[in-house]
Design an enzyme around this catalytic site. Sequence first.
Site, PDB file in Angstrom:
ATOM      1  N   GLU A   1      20.288  12.402  -2.246  1.00 31.70           N
ATOM      2  CA  GLU A   1      21.257  11.483  -1.643  1.00 31.70           C
ATOM      3  C   GLU A   1      22.562  12.184  -1.305  1.00 31.70           C
ATOM      4  OE1 GLU A   1      20.386   8.699  -0.529  1.00 31.70           O
ATOM      5  OE2 GLU A   1      18.431   8.741  -1.526  1.00 31.70           O
TER       6      GLU A   1
ATOM      7  N   THR B   1      15.867  -9.646  -9.921  1.00 33.31           N
ATOM      8  CA  THR B   1      17.262  -9.238  -9.800  1.00 33.31           C
ATOM      9  C   THR B   1      18.200 -10.443  -9.885  1.00 33.31           C
ATOM     10  OG1 THR B   1      16.861  -9.209  -7.429  1.00 33.31           O
ATOM     11  CG2 THR B   1      17.013  -7.087  -8.524  1.00 33.31           C
TER      12      THR B   1
HETATM   13  P1  ADP Z   1      14.351 -13.424  -8.925  1.00 31.89           P
HETATM   14  O1  ADP Z   1      14.445 -14.815  -8.429  1.00 31.89           O
HETATM   15  O2  ADP Z   1      15.233 -12.481  -8.192  1.00 31.89           O
HETATM   16  O3  ADP Z   1      12.963 -12.894  -9.044  1.00 31.89           O
HETATM   17  P2  ADP Z   1      15.347 -14.610 -11.298  1.00 31.89           P
HETATM   18  O4  ADP Z   1      16.572 -15.220 -10.766  1.00 31.89           O
HETATM   19  O5  ADP Z   1      14.187 -15.493 -11.494  1.00 31.89           O
HETATM   20  O6  ADP Z   1      14.920 -13.389 -10.404  1.00 31.89           O
HETATM   21  O7  ADP Z   1      15.718 -13.871 -12.642  1.00 31.89           O
HETATM   22  C1  ADP Z   1      14.927 -13.964 -13.791  1.00 31.89           C
HETATM   23  C2  ADP Z   1      15.789 -13.943 -15.031  1.00 31.89           C
HETATM   24  O8  ADP Z   1      16.435 -12.689 -15.169  1.00 31.89           O
HETATM   25  C3  ADP Z   1      16.897 -14.950 -14.978  1.00 31.89           C
HETATM   26  O9  ADP Z   1      16.480 -16.181 -15.454  1.00 31.89           O
HETATM   27  C4  ADP Z   1      17.940 -14.324 -15.889  1.00 31.89           C
HETATM   28  O10 ADP Z   1      17.699 -14.636 -17.224  1.00 31.89           O
HETATM   29  C5  ADP Z   1      17.718 -12.851 -15.710  1.00 31.89           C
HETATM   30  N1  ADP Z   1      18.688 -12.279 -14.761  1.00 31.89           N
HETATM   31  C6  ADP Z   1      18.405 -11.707 -13.585  1.00 31.89           C
HETATM   32  N2  ADP Z   1      19.514 -11.250 -12.995  1.00 31.89           N
HETATM   33  C7  ADP Z   1      20.536 -11.555 -13.792  1.00 31.89           C
HETATM   34  C8  ADP Z   1      21.954 -11.354 -13.715  1.00 31.89           C
HETATM   35  N3  ADP Z   1      22.533 -10.748 -12.682  1.00 31.89           N
HETATM   36  N4  ADP Z   1      22.704 -11.809 -14.732  1.00 31.89           N
HETATM   37  C9  ADP Z   1      22.130 -12.432 -15.777  1.00 31.89           C
HETATM   38  N5  ADP Z   1      20.828 -12.654 -15.897  1.00 31.89           N
HETATM   39  C10 ADP Z   1      20.014 -12.216 -14.944  1.00 31.89           C
HETATM   40 ZN    ZN Z   2      16.692  10.267   2.018  1.00 34.24          ZN
END
Ligand code: ADP
Ligand code: ZN
Length: 629
Positions: free
Chosen positions: A441, A223
């Site tokens: 919901e 995310t």
């Molecule tokens: P987490 O640490 O939550 O597991 P990451 O930060 O490693 O996730 O996200 C992996 C990739 O997903 C990032 O490098 C990016 O390319 C993409 N990504 C995730 N969320 C976003 C967002 N909100 N906006 C743009 N890119 C995102």
């Molecule tokens: Zn519920």
Amino acid sequence: MDNKQKDPNNHKPNNEGDRGKQIGTAVIISLALILLFSWVYNTISNSQYTQTTYSDFMEAKETGNLEEVEIRLDRILYMTREEAAKDPAQQRACYTGLPVGDYMALANELEAMGVKVDVPIVEDNSMIISILYYVMMFAILFFFMRSLTRRMGGDGMMGGFGKSKAKVYMEKQTGVTFKDVAGQDEAKESLQEIIDFLHNPQKYTAIGAKLPKGALLVGSPGTGKTLLAKAVAGEADVPFFSISGSDFVEMFVGMGASRVRDLFQQAQKVAPCIIFIDEIDAVGRSRDNRYGSNSEQEQTLNQLLNEIDGFEPSKGIVCLAATNRPEILDKALLRPGRFDRRIIVDRPNLQGRLDTLKVHTRKIKLSEDVDLRKIAQATAGAVGADLANLVNEAALRAVRKGRKAVNQEDLLVSFETVIAGTEKKNTVLTDMEKRLVAYHEVGHALVAALEKHSQPVSKITIVPHTSGALGYTMQMPEEEKFLSTADELRTELRTLVGGRAAEAVVFGVQTTGASNDIQRATSLARAMVSQYGMSEKLGLMSTASVSNQYLDGQAYMDCSQTTAYEVDQEVKQILDSAYADAKRILTENRSLLDEISEYLLVKETITGDELMAYVNADKQRLPEAETEE
Ligand code: ADP
Ligand code: ZN
């Protein structure tokens, strides 16, 4: 926590002590090695010779039995005639002491007797040279040992091996800013203060404000938690240290703790900076689990707590940690002054997904026919990482097809491979599931909204939630409450079972989605009966005690078997009546339920205000009797 934390401020002296210890160790080891070498050398070189007395030598000389003599600075080596006649492999020379005095006289005498004599080469500075030789040897050894012990991790006598493999990653500049993070506005807002603080710590310390030391980023994998943390470092223009919780957990006890220490030491040198600990649940798992504790994890966690408490906040170090299981974290980690802020990083809704797609297609050539909104609509439940992956797959496909730009078909096909292909793993819902979740919901929300005592709903969403819930209804307490009346609790029960009631009223089915609701409703009803004295039949009798209020607050029954049975009957009765009420409320307001659910299906997330607008509009249409019992 325990004694380890008694003196959190003694890091500096401790480190210097460590260094002194290191040097001492290196000196001792070097000296010992030199002594050992010279002893071994002497033993080996002496073992070729047989030691004899000076008289033996003199006797051999007198009897003319000497073949060869070598006079050294400290001894005389000689070979008798018998030995010299032997096979060279079996010859054994002898040695004896050299009497102090003029050895030249001895040499001349032997020479005159026709014995082969060799005398030592004496240089003026031989003493100095041999001293220098030892000093050099010592110096080389010393530096070698020093670097060795240091790499083995400052615990003096090769105690911790942690540093040798410390996977600490430092990025001077992350080059990521909030512009690269799509959506997540709430998270960004919460992080803004941290950025401001890193820019200008004095502003906060001048007033005497205690600065935030840490924040916990909570959200499903992909995310964008790491991305957000990097963006904070980028926005504040400070170095970014990152390490994963699983890196701490090593085979050898003490390794994790030594890594934590190392990480914070490095960070302190370059502060202000951000320390990011991914998957903190790997180390931060609650210590009071019933499966017995893991001493390595416990030690690492203690060290982490110790370091967090130890650093001076005014230095400008902020610890960010990411997890998708905040509920299993040790309570000590979440205490004020540690990771006391919780920042939710949700799965993106329609707008969020659209923005994410836009961010990731910024550098990609898109053809005219591309409609990102359609892709965003199709990808309900996908996280940022999925979308980034989708865009990249589409670009690769375009290259494979020999095109210059990505078209809609590329995006749709890669959607199928990336997201639909992993449908089971990721929570992308089928249409029917989505309808069920929406009604479920809205069922919760509508019961809450129609009940007089209930708190207004702040948000309803069918975007799958971090906790694994497929959707959720967030109730916003208007003011903090410490007391609840029995009526309020009954309303809460009706709201909790409202989800299941909607499924039953509309579709006539029962789904597994309500399991958490049922669990919560049951424990609430049980508490009403056994702890709050709210059942008519059992009255004020307490039948359960809370075992440990500061751990999990779990209650255990302390009453007779018959009473326990009665408690169960009462709980069931309370739940049944709440469920019947909820069903009645929803049946009476069926059209409203349909309307709002359809709206939610389109929008995916609706606010409490939008919901209340529907409810109020409906009230004006047909003034209805209170749905109170
Ligand atoms: P987490 O640490 O939550 O597991 P990451 O930060 O490693 O996730 O996200 C992996 C990739 O997903 C990032 O490098 C990016 O390319 C993409 N990504 C995730 N969320 C976003 C967002 N909100 N906006 C743009 N890119 C995102
Ligand atoms: Zn519920």
